[in-house]
Motif scaffolding. Structure first.
Motif, PDB file in Angstrom:
ATOM      1  N   ASN A   1       0.816  -1.223   0.000  1.00 36.05           N
ATOM      2  CA  ASN A   1       0.000   0.000   0.000  1.00 36.05           C
ATOM      3  C   ASN A   1       0.846   1.268   0.000  1.00 36.05           C
ATOM      4  OD1 ASN A   1      -2.309  -1.626   0.159  1.00 36.05           O
ATOM      5  ND2 ASN A   1      -2.198  -1.660   2.385  1.00 36.05           N
ATOM      6  N   GLY A   2       1.933   1.291  -0.767  1.00 32.63           N
ATOM      7  CA  GLY A   2       2.776   2.475  -0.875  1.00 32.63           C
ATOM      8  C   GLY A   2       3.774   2.683   0.246  1.00 32.63           C
ATOM      9  N   GLN A   3       3.842   1.762   1.201  1.00 33.41           N
ATOM     10  CA  GLN A   3       4.818   1.878   2.285  1.00 33.41           C
ATOM     11  C   GLN A   3       5.774   0.690   2.251  1.00 33.41           C
ATOM     12  OE1 GLN A   3       2.836   1.869   6.070  1.00 33.41           O
ATOM     13  NE2 GLN A   3       1.823  -0.073   5.705  1.00 33.41           N
ATOM     14  N   ASN A   4       7.011   0.921   2.652  1.00 34.34           N
ATOM     15  CA  ASN A   4       8.004  -0.143   2.711  1.00 34.34           C
ATOM     16  C   ASN A   4       8.023  -0.740   4.107  1.00 34.34           C
ATOM     17  OD1 ASN A   4       8.833   0.126   0.055  1.00 34.34           O
ATOM     18  ND2 ASN A   4      10.372   1.645   0.568  1.00 34.34           N
ATOM     19  N   LEU A   5       8.140  -2.066   4.149  1.00 38.07           N
ATOM     20  CA  LEU A   5       8.108  -2.797   5.407  1.00 38.07           C
ATOM     21  C   LEU A   5       9.212  -3.837   5.381  1.00 38.07           C
ATOM     22  CD1 LEU A   5       6.481  -3.440   8.032  1.00 38.07           C
ATOM     23  CD2 LEU A   5       5.130  -4.991   6.646  1.00 38.07           C
ATOM     24  N   SER A   6       9.968  -3.921   6.451  1.00 35.43           N
ATOM     25  CA  SER A   6      11.022  -4.920   6.570  1.00 35.43           C
ATOM     26  C   SER A   6      10.547  -6.046   7.476  1.00 35.43           C
ATOM     27  CB  SER A   6      12.282  -4.265   7.158  1.00 35.43           C
ATOM     28  OG  SER A   6      13.304  -5.212   7.267  1.00 35.43           O
ATOM     29  N   ILE A   7      10.729  -7.285   7.008  1.00 38.24           N
ATOM     30  CA  ILE A   7      10.265  -8.450   7.754  1.00 38.24           C
ATOM     31  C   ILE A   7      11.434  -9.407   7.946  1.00 38.24           C
ATOM     32  CG2 ILE A   7       8.728 -10.435   7.666  1.00 38.24           C
ATOM     33  CD1 ILE A   7       6.671  -8.798   6.540  1.00 38.24           C
ATOM     34  N   ARG A   8      11.564  -9.942   9.144  1.00 32.42           N
ATOM     35  CA  ARG A   8      12.623 -10.913   9.426  1.00 32.42           C
ATOM     36  C   ARG A   8      12.527 -12.090   8.471  1.00 32.42           C
ATOM     37  NH1 ARG A   8      11.698 -12.150  15.661  1.00 32.42           N
ATOM     38  NH2 ARG A   8       9.679 -12.617  14.751  1.00 32.42           N
ATOM     39  N   GLY A   9      13.675 -12.695   8.180  1.00 29.69           N
ATOM     40  CA  GLY A   9      13.722 -13.832   7.257  1.00 29.69           C
ATOM     41  C   GLY A   9      12.882 -15.006   7.719  1.00 29.69           C
ATOM     42  N   CYS A  10      12.868 -15.276   9.026  1.00 29.59           N
ATOM     43  CA  CYS A  10      12.090 -16.407   9.542  1.00 29.59           C
ATOM     44  C   CYS A  10      10.592 -16.172   9.378  1.00 29.59           C
ATOM     45  CB  CYS A  10      12.443 -16.705  10.990  1.00 29.59           C
ATOM     46  SG  CYS A  10      12.151 -15.343  12.125  1.00 29.59           S
ATOM     47  N   ASP A  11      10.158 -14.911   9.454  1.00 29.35           N
ATOM     48  CA  ASP A  11       8.742 -14.596   9.250  1.00 29.35           C
ATOM     49  C   ASP A  11       8.404 -14.562   7.758  1.00 29.35           C
ATOM     50  OD1 ASP A  11       8.175 -14.394  11.980  1.00 29.35           O
ATOM     51  OD2 ASP A  11       8.827 -12.300  12.029  1.00 29.35           O
ATOM     52  N   ALA A  12       9.346 -14.107   6.938  1.00 27.36           N
ATOM     53  CA  ALA A  12       9.120 -14.043   5.493  1.00 27.36           C
ATOM     54  C   ALA A  12       8.880 -15.432   4.898  1.00 27.36           C
ATOM     55  CB  ALA A  12      10.307 -13.373   4.809  1.00 27.36           C
ATOM     56  N   CYS A  13       9.505 -16.442   5.469  1.00 25.64           N
ATOM     57  CA  CYS A  13       9.320 -17.816   4.978  1.00 25.64           C
ATOM     58  C   CYS A  13       7.921 -18.348   5.281  1.00 25.64           C
ATOM     59  CB  CYS A  13      10.359 -18.746   5.593  1.00 25.64           C
ATOM     60  SG  CYS A  13      12.011 -18.449   4.968  1.00 25.64           S
ATOM     61  N   GLN A  14       7.204 -17.690   6.160  1.00 28.29           N
ATOM     62  CA  GLN A  14       5.878 -18.161   6.570  1.00 28.29           C
ATOM     63  C   GLN A  14       4.746 -17.340   5.941  1.00 28.29           C
ATOM     64  OE1 GLN A  14       6.144 -18.003  10.823  1.00 28.29           O
ATOM     65  NE2 GLN A  14       7.591 -19.687  10.900  1.00 28.29           N
ATOM     66  N   ILE A  15       5.089 -16.464   5.010  1.00 31.56           N
ATOM     67  CA  ILE A  15       4.085 -15.676   4.292  1.00 31.56           C
ATOM     68  C   ILE A  15       4.047 -16.175   2.857  1.00 31.56           C
ATOM     69  CG2 ILE A  15       3.417 -13.369   3.549  1.00 31.56           C
ATOM     70  CD1 ILE A  15       4.918 -12.317   6.039  1.00 31.56           C
ATOM     71  N   PHE A  16       2.952 -16.783   2.477  1.00 29.97           N
ATOM     72  CA  PHE A  16       2.844 -17.444   1.174  1.00 29.97           C
ATOM     73  C   PHE A  16       2.136 -16.543   0.162  1.00 29.97           C
ATOM     74  CE2 PHE A  16       3.460 -20.741   4.295  1.00 29.97           C
ATOM     75  CZ  PHE A  16       4.482 -21.466   3.697  1.00 29.97           C
ATOM     76  N   LEU A  17       2.583 -16.647  -1.084  1.00 28.33           N
ATOM     77  CA  LEU A  17       2.149 -15.749  -2.143  1.00 28.33           C
ATOM     78  C   LEU A  17       1.680 -16.492  -3.380  1.00 28.33           C
ATOM     79  CD1 LEU A  17       5.404 -13.566  -2.131  1.00 28.33           C
ATOM     80  CD2 LEU A  17       3.312 -13.053  -0.898  1.00 28.33           C
ATOM     81  N   GLU A  18       1.028 -15.740  -4.240  1.00 34.77           N
ATOM     82  CA  GLU A  18       0.746 -16.202  -5.603  1.00 34.77           C
ATOM     83  C   GLU A  18       0.964 -14.998  -6.508  1.00 34.77           C
ATOM     84  OE1 GLU A  18      -4.070 -15.466  -6.021  1.00 34.77           O
ATOM     85  OE2 GLU A  18      -3.331 -17.502  -5.708  1.00 34.77           O
ATOM     86  N   GLU A  19       1.275 -15.259  -7.780  1.00 41.93           N
ATOM     87  CA  GLU A  19       1.508 -14.161  -8.718  1.00 41.93           C
ATOM     88  C   GLU A  19       0.225 -13.386  -8.944  1.00 41.93           C
ATOM     89  OE1 GLU A  19       3.739 -14.762 -12.308  1.00 41.93           O
ATOM     90  OE2 GLU A  19       4.659 -16.545 -11.445  1.00 41.93           O
ATOM     91  N   ALA A  20       0.346 -12.067  -8.949  1.00 41.12           N
ATOM     92  CA  ALA A  20      -0.807 -11.206  -9.219  1.00 41.12           C
ATOM     93  C   ALA A  20      -0.903 -11.024 -10.723  1.00 41.12           C
ATOM     94  CB  ALA A  20      -0.639  -9.863  -8.529  1.00 41.12           C
TER      95      ALA A  20
END
Length: 78
Positions: free
Chosen positions: A57-76
């Motif tokens: 939403n127009g803001q930058n957010l930094s996420i720890r690597g261990c948390d990033a591995c637990q956020i699942f995505l799909e191509e938009a």
């Protein structure tokens, strides 16, 4: 499955699932706008277990690597 650590830089994704077990971290991410269905762009990934920087939403957010591995995505699409 595709997650924040395995995604490609500068590509648009949509969050499909957050499997973060820490409920306080989950609430913080929800408050910042990161929840299921949110559009995300990966701006930077650090080596090894370093943090990921993403745009939500127009803001930058930094996420720890261990948390990033637990956020699942799909191509938009579009």
């Amino acid at each position: 499955m595709l997650n924040l650590k395995t995604g490609i830089l500068e590509k648009n994704y949509k969050v499909t699932d957050l499997k973060i077990k820490n409920k306080h971290m989950r609430q913080r991410l929800n408050a910042l706008g990161l929840n299921q269905g949110t559009s995300v762009k990966i701006k930077q990934k650090c080596l090894f277990k370093g943090p990921c920087i993403l745009e939500i939403n127009g803001q930058n957010l930094s996420i720890r690597g261990c948390d990033a591995c637990q956020i699942f995505l799909e191509e938009a699409h579009g």
